[in-house]
Design an enzyme around this catalytic site. Structure first.
Site, PDB file in Angstrom:
ATOM      1  N   GLU A 114       0.858  -1.195   0.000  1.00 44.96           N
ATOM      2  CA  GLU A 114       0.000   0.000   0.000  1.00 44.96           C
ATOM      3  C   GLU A 114       0.882   1.227   0.000  1.00 44.96           C
ATOM      4  O   GLU A 114       1.755   1.376   0.844  1.00 44.96           O
ATOM      5  CB  GLU A 114      -0.911   0.004   1.221  1.00 44.96           C
ATOM      6  CG  GLU A 114      -1.749   1.274   1.377  1.00 44.96           C
ATOM      7  CD  GLU A 114      -2.545   1.619   0.132  1.00 44.96           C
ATOM      8  OE1 GLU A 114      -2.369   2.750  -0.387  1.00 44.96           O
ATOM      9  OE2 GLU A 114      -3.316   0.757  -0.349  1.00 44.96           O
ATOM     10  N   GLY A 137      -7.340   1.158   3.156  1.00 46.47           N
ATOM     11  CA  GLY A 137      -8.790   1.248   3.035  1.00 46.47           C
ATOM     12  C   GLY A 137      -9.258   1.746   1.682  1.00 46.47           C
ATOM     13  O   GLY A 137     -10.434   1.624   1.350  1.00 46.47           O
ATOM     14  N   GLY A 138      -8.354   2.344   0.913  1.00 45.28           N
ATOM     15  CA  GLY A 138      -8.713   2.770  -0.432  1.00 45.28           C
ATOM     16  C   GLY A 138      -9.684   3.935  -0.480  1.00 45.28           C
ATOM     17  O   GLY A 138      -9.906   4.645   0.507  1.00 45.28           O
ATOM     18  N   THR A 139     -10.280   4.109  -1.651  1.00 47.39           N
ATOM     19  CA  THR A 139     -11.179   5.234  -1.887  1.00 47.39           C
ATOM     20  C   THR A 139     -12.368   5.213  -0.942  1.00 47.39           C
ATOM     21  O   THR A 139     -12.731   6.237  -0.349  1.00 47.39           O
ATOM     22  CB  THR A 139     -11.675   5.213  -3.343  1.00 47.39           C
ATOM     23  OG1 THR A 139     -10.560   5.390  -4.225  1.00 47.39           O
ATOM     24  CG2 THR A 139     -12.684   6.331  -3.593  1.00 47.39           C
ATOM     25  N   CYS A 140     -12.998   4.072  -0.769  1.00 52.09           N
ATOM     26  CA  CYS A 140     -14.221   3.988   0.035  1.00 52.09           C
ATOM     27  C   CYS A 140     -14.007   4.538   1.435  1.00 52.09           C
ATOM     28  O   CYS A 140     -14.779   5.374   1.915  1.00 52.09           O
ATOM     29  CB  CYS A 140     -14.690   2.541   0.107  1.00 52.09           C
ATOM     30  SG  CYS A 140     -16.135   2.300   1.178  1.00 52.09           S
ATOM     31  N   HIS A 192     -46.115  -3.775   7.257  1.00 49.62           N
ATOM     32  CA  HIS A 192     -46.722  -2.443   7.153  1.00 49.62           C
ATOM     33  C   HIS A 192     -46.446  -1.680   8.451  1.00 49.62           C
ATOM     34  O   HIS A 192     -46.533  -2.247   9.543  1.00 49.62           O
ATOM     35  CB  HIS A 192     -48.229  -2.570   6.942  1.00 49.62           C
ATOM     36  CG  HIS A 192     -48.938  -1.253   7.000  1.00 49.62           C
ATOM     37  ND1 HIS A 192     -48.959  -0.368   5.943  1.00 49.62           N
ATOM     38  CD2 HIS A 192     -49.624  -0.643   8.022  1.00 49.62           C
ATOM     39  CE1 HIS A 192     -49.638   0.710   6.296  1.00 49.62           C
ATOM     40  NE2 HIS A 192     -50.054   0.568   7.559  1.00 49.62           N
TER      41      HIS A 192
END
Length: 454
Positions: A34, A39-42, A438
């Site tokens: 890395e 964690g990247g973009t998210c 409902h």
């Protein structure tokens, strides 16, 4: 220093860490590389921080509407953008540290922090380390695409990434790009209190959607005071003192204090030395993969945004699931098994799955459509959130559910009732006959199926 592994994973986004977990659990020695933020973009600039900001913006919106519900609030609304940013930063940091701690504590996984570049089809260099393995998995993600527009290099513009560092409230935010990312920021900052203008080159917003969805989304945004400029065929940038002018047509411009450029994404594939491995790219720079996420080079796989086969966290994670199942479980899963599904997180949200009516007709289906405005959905009326509509599309001959759109309160959750039936390949009468709770939004889905029309 040369080190040998069973597998190398480049990128700690949505697919990479989970794949490392599966491979190491199977007894393999894994190197994970890395170069920046775990964690990247998210985790860092996408889903988690933006949805955290959207939650703050919704809180402000609810307070403004409090009197409609008989709630009296003394004084005027004030935004503390420093606190808004701090809350967002905490959510992001906790998630990022969680991913990093998991990987660094994972038995059998060695984490390298740095920039990986291929030296051959089986080796990558990261700083002084030369790593080699029979299998290499690329999960390198993407970034904002910056178009070559007149004057863009002469002004300070923002992207979805640099927006995450913004701690002040723009007086007037001009957003270039009327698609998913741009529209989420548009509503968010309007609710924070900014004047907001969206500039879109095309004839309508979110052009991927049917015209009725585009029109409904535009109406929702305009009712909140967001200005929309379509058919902007002469987009250009220039300084106007401390402000920035964005040209829309040959003789018109919008002047704002801040500009966000949100016109698309591009893959992070231009600095991996992929040519040294012989990995093929398409014309847009995406890594070409087959149905099993394999590249043209045996042993090299591409997962997530960099392969152009999905632009979402859930598609990246599904890429991991496909690869792991095929390599470790003896499965034969493929990309074409999954059903396209996504959401637009304006408020109310847009949940989408499968084909729209126009797409279904274009592909030759004998289409039947059920549709109902949210103003006729009890749960929406009770919550005084009646913008939007529900729509479901079926094939009249096969009774297959082809797709659905829920633009309205709870749409991002209710859509899964339909997605799951499609995944099970159940004919629509199975869903039509189901008893739902409902009052909910999802309870109207069987009703839609009883009102199908050509």
């Amino acid at each position: 220093m040369s080190q040998r592994f069973d597998a190398i994973i480049v990128g700690a986004g949505q697919a990479g860490p989970s794949l490392a977990g599966r491979l190491t659990a199977a007894g393999q020695r894994v190197a994970l590389v890395e170069r920046q933020l775990f964690g990247g973009t998210c985790v860092n600039t996408g889903c988690m921080p933006t949805k955290t900001l959207i939650a703050s913006a919704r809180a402000a919106h609810v307070v403004r509407r409090a009197a409609e519900f008989g709630v009296q609030i003394a004084g005027s609304l004030a935004m503390d953008m420093q606190m808004v940013k701090a809350r967002k930063d905490k959510v992001t940091l906790n998630a990022r540290q969680g991913v990093e701690s998991w990987l660094k504590g994972m038995a059998g996984c060695t984490v390298f922090e740095g920039h990986a570049r291929f030296e051959s089809a089986r080796s990558l260099r990261v700083g002084d380390a030369l790593l080699s393995a029979e299998r290499i998995f690329l999960n390198v993600g993407g970034r904002a695409s910056i178009p070559d527009l007149p004057g863009i290099d002469d002004v300070p513009y923002l992207t979805n990434t640099s927006m995450m560092a913004l701690a002040e409230l723009p007086r007037h935010l001009v957003i270039v790009g009327g698609s998913y990312i741009g529209l989420e920021f548009a509503q968010m900052y309007r609710r924070f209190g900014s004047e907001v203008t969206v500039v879109e080159r095309g004839p309508r917003l979110i052009s991927r959607e049917d015209t009725e969805v585009s029109s409904a989304v535009q109406a929702i945004l305009e009712r909140e005071g967001i200005a929309v400029h379509l058919n902007a065929d002469s987009i250009r940038f220039a300084r106007r003192g401390a402000d920035i002018a964005v040209g829309t047509t040959a003789d018109a411009e919008v002047v704002g204090s801040h500009v966000l450029v949100a016109v698309g994404r591009r893959p992070n594939t231009d600095d991996l030395a992929l040519d040294q491995a012989g990995v093929a790219l398409d014309a847009r720079g995406y890594i070409v993969v087959n149905q099993q996420l394999q590249t043209n080079v045996p042993g090299i796989y591409a997962l997530g945004d960099c392969n152009g086969r999905g632009a979402f966290t859930h598609t990246a994670y599904n890429d991991f699931e496909i690869v792991a199942a095929n390599l470790l479980d003896g499965a034969s899963r493929k990309l074409s098994d999954r059903i396209d599904t996504y959401a637009l997180y304006i408020d109310p949200p847009l949940g989408r799955v499968g084909l729209s009516p126009a797409q279904a007709r274009k592909t030759g289906h004998d289409v039947r459509v059920g549709m109902r405005p949210m103003a006729r959905v009890g749960r929406a009326v009770e919550k005084a959130e009646t913008d939007g509509f529900m729509q479901i599309v079926v094939d009249a001959q096969t009774q297959a559910i082809l797709g659905a759109t829920i633009l309205g309160v709870g749409g991002d959750e209710a859509i899964h009732s339909i997605l799951d039936m499609m995944a099970a390949k159940a004919p629509y009468p199975v869903l039509q006959q189901a008893m739902h709770i409902h009052p909910t939004v999802a309870e109207l889905i069987p009703t839609l199926l009883g009102e199908l029309k050509p």
